[in-house]
Enzyme design. Structure first.
Site, PDB file in Angstrom:
ATOM      1  N   GLU A 153       0.773  -0.967   0.222  1.00  0.00           N
ATOM      2  CA  GLU A 153       0.110   0.020  -0.065  1.00  0.00           C
ATOM      3  C   GLU A 153       0.693   1.090  -0.267  1.00  0.00           C
ATOM      4  O   GLU A 153       1.815   1.223   0.807  1.00  0.00           O
ATOM      5  CB  GLU A 153      -0.864   0.036   1.755  1.00  0.00           C
ATOM      6  N   ARG A 156      -0.762   8.057   1.502  1.00  0.00           N
ATOM      7  CA  ARG A 156      -0.126   8.997   2.519  1.00  0.00           C
ATOM      8  C   ARG A 156      -1.296   9.032   3.583  1.00  0.00           C
ATOM      9  O   ARG A 156      -2.682   9.614   2.660  1.00  0.00           O
ATOM     10  CB  ARG A 156       0.531  10.252   1.820  1.00  0.00           C
ATOM     11  N   LEU A 252      10.874  17.077  -1.474  1.00  0.00           N
ATOM     12  CA  LEU A 252      12.402  18.459  -1.260  1.00  0.00           C
ATOM     13  C   LEU A 252      11.712  20.036  -0.137  1.00  0.00           C
ATOM     14  O   LEU A 252      12.394  21.060  -0.642  1.00  0.00           O
ATOM     15  CB  LEU A 252      12.328  18.730  -2.588  1.00  0.00           C
ATOM     16  N   CYS A 262       5.711   5.325   9.315  1.00  0.00           N
ATOM     17  CA  CYS A 262       6.205   4.204   8.304  1.00  0.00           C
ATOM     18  C   CYS A 262       7.278   4.668   8.147  1.00  0.00           C
ATOM     19  O   CYS A 262       8.963   3.730   8.046  1.00  0.00           O
ATOM     20  CB  CYS A 262       5.651   5.017   6.516  1.00  0.00           C
TER      21      CYS A 262
END
Ligand code: NAD
Length: 434
Positions: A153, A156, A252, A262
């Site tokens: 998976e 987010r 960035l 995670c």
């Protein structure tokens, strides 16, 4: 199709709701009885944008239900997804006891003549699929038919529903054409590119992808330190770098570094896995080192400016590990608060969604929890922005300044418009900004 999710946490619940939304019949199982009764009573135990409506609508439509029984789950689902935790152990390796326990429970519930596809959605070390298949084979009755598939998976937290409804790609690691065809049918309504691989490659894709994203974050944080030493601006450097399509601007953003449930554990796990395989991934050790150094460097900036922290009151904006979630697991902001408290500071904290979960971790001593972000500014010696909730940018900064003992802002996420804050009279300190 009839689908079961075992593990109804951030991944299991959102995935289950999205599968139901496209028309599948889904049963979400969890052994946390309180969580299941919360869900059955119509309440949602986590915050994720869009999730509440999705769950309510699909429960009402009869496509989504909840249970605390694995037996019930194995009877219901032709396809059974495993979405249980895979936490880190002290040496960085992955604790696979939850996966093993579920594999065993499923095995004991399988019935001969009932084919089942068992899908690992949790993030696991390469070769776990082989172990899951061996375990199920060992504990199931004779004549049970099943295949094991890896389907990592990539959602987010904070935009999990959107990520699941419009995924960049679906990875299906399988040895069986029958199982692959069933998996493709499940994902057909999502219209996403499907990558079919062997099981080991699918498992590696997840760790390789997360490690690369963490590498990008540490890379820009290392550049931020160089910018500070050189008097340059990391935002401008990131824009200039990221405009190159081969690099891309995402991930960035200089700041306090990555946290959450995670990245820290997955990077540790991948370092451990590579060592076990005899091919140490030393680059990732440096990624970790840069990341943990970010908070040290930031705390040093706070101390350089405020000198002694003992008995000084500081405001903290944001406690969740990132914006748009209530998740505080391995939140850098929580670690920052704990380190400030250890120095004897007194804190006034706020978060749009994570106050309750943060309170359970930080406790009541020397911390004042503020529902209204403006209350954080009351007689504080400085304010620290630690999570990039967009609404913090739009606070009435000009008026809030007058509530503070000294108008000092430490921006740990480079979220704020530092030029206008300085024009208002704030002393602004960011990360890699001049
Ligand atoms: P979570 O802790 O939110 O949920 C896991 C759930 O599994 C819990 O509700 C727990 O009670 C339940 N559970 C544990 N053992 C069980 C058992 N034997 N039977 C039934 N239920 C059981 O975890 P999560 O964030 O959803 O993560 C799950 C997996 O997905 C992990 O491997 C994680 O690395 C991976 N993952 C997480 C994310 C994320 O953003 N959270 C993204 C991608 C992958």
């Amino acid at each position: 199709m009839k689908i079961t999710l075992i593990g109804t946490g951030y991944v299991g619940l959102v995935t289950g709701a999205c599968f139901a939304e496209v028309g599948h019949h889904v049963l979400c199982v969890d052994n946390d009885r309180e969580k299941i009764s919360t869900l059955k009573s119509g309440r949602i135990p986590i915050y994720e944008p869009g999730l509440e409506d999705l769950v309510k609508n699909n429960v009402a439509a009869g496509r989504l239900a909840f249970s605390d029984s694995t037996q019930h789950g194995v009877e219901h689902g032709d396809v059974i997804f495993i979405a249980v935790p895979t936490p880190p152990q002290a040496d960085g390796s992955v604790d696979l006891t939850y996966i093993e326990a579920v594999a065993r429970e499923i095995a004991q519930c399988l019935r001969p003549g009932q084919y089942r596809v068992i899908v690992d959605k949790s993030t696991v070390p390469v070769k776990t699929g082989e172990k899951v298949a061996e375990t199920i084979k060992r504990y199931c009755s004779k004549g049970c038919e099943f295949d094991v598939v890896s389907n990592p998976e990539f959602l987010r937290e904070g935009c999990a529903v959107a990520d699941l409804m419009q995924p960049d790609r679906i990875v299906i690691g399988s040895r069986s054409q029958r199982a692959t065809d069933i998996m493709k049918a499940i994902y057909e309504p999502f219209h996403a590119p499907i990558y079919t691989t062997d099981i080991n490659s699918a498992e590696l894709i997840k760790h390789a992808a997360n490690s690369f994203l963490a590498l990008k974050i540490s890379y820009i944080n290392a550049i931020a330190a160089i910018c500070e030493a050189a008097g340059a601006n990391v935002d401008e450097v990131a824009d200039g770098m990221g405009a190159d399509k081969r690099i891309g601007r995402a991930f960035l953003n200089a700041g306090l570094g990555y946290g959450g449930s995670c990245f820290p554990k997955d990077i540790k796990a991948f370092i451990h896995i590579s060592e076990e395989l005899g091919v140490p991934f030393n680059l990732l050790k440096e990624v970790e080192k840069i990341n943990s150094g970010q908070l040290d460097r930031f705390l040093q900036k706070i101390k350089n400016k405020l000198w002694v922290l003992k008995n000084k009151t500081l405001g903290v904006l944001g406690l969740a590990f990132k914006c748009d979630t209530d998740d505080v697991r391995c939140s850098v902001s929580i670690e920052l608060c704990q380190r400030l408290l250890n120095e004897g500071a007194l804190l006034r904290v706020t978060d749009p969604r994570a106050l309750a979960k943060a309170r359970a971790v930080l406790g009541e001593v020397n911390v004042t929890y503020c529902e209204n972000p403006a209350d954080v500014f009351e007689k504080v010696e400085a304010v620290i922005l630690a999570t990039e909730w967009k609404q913090f940018r739009n606070l009435p900064w000009r008026d809030l300044k007058d509530k503070m003992i000294a108008p000092i802002v430490f921006d740990g996420r480079n979220l704020l418009d530092y030029k206008s804050l300085r024009d208002m009279g704030y002393d602004y300190i960011g990360v890699g900004r001049p």
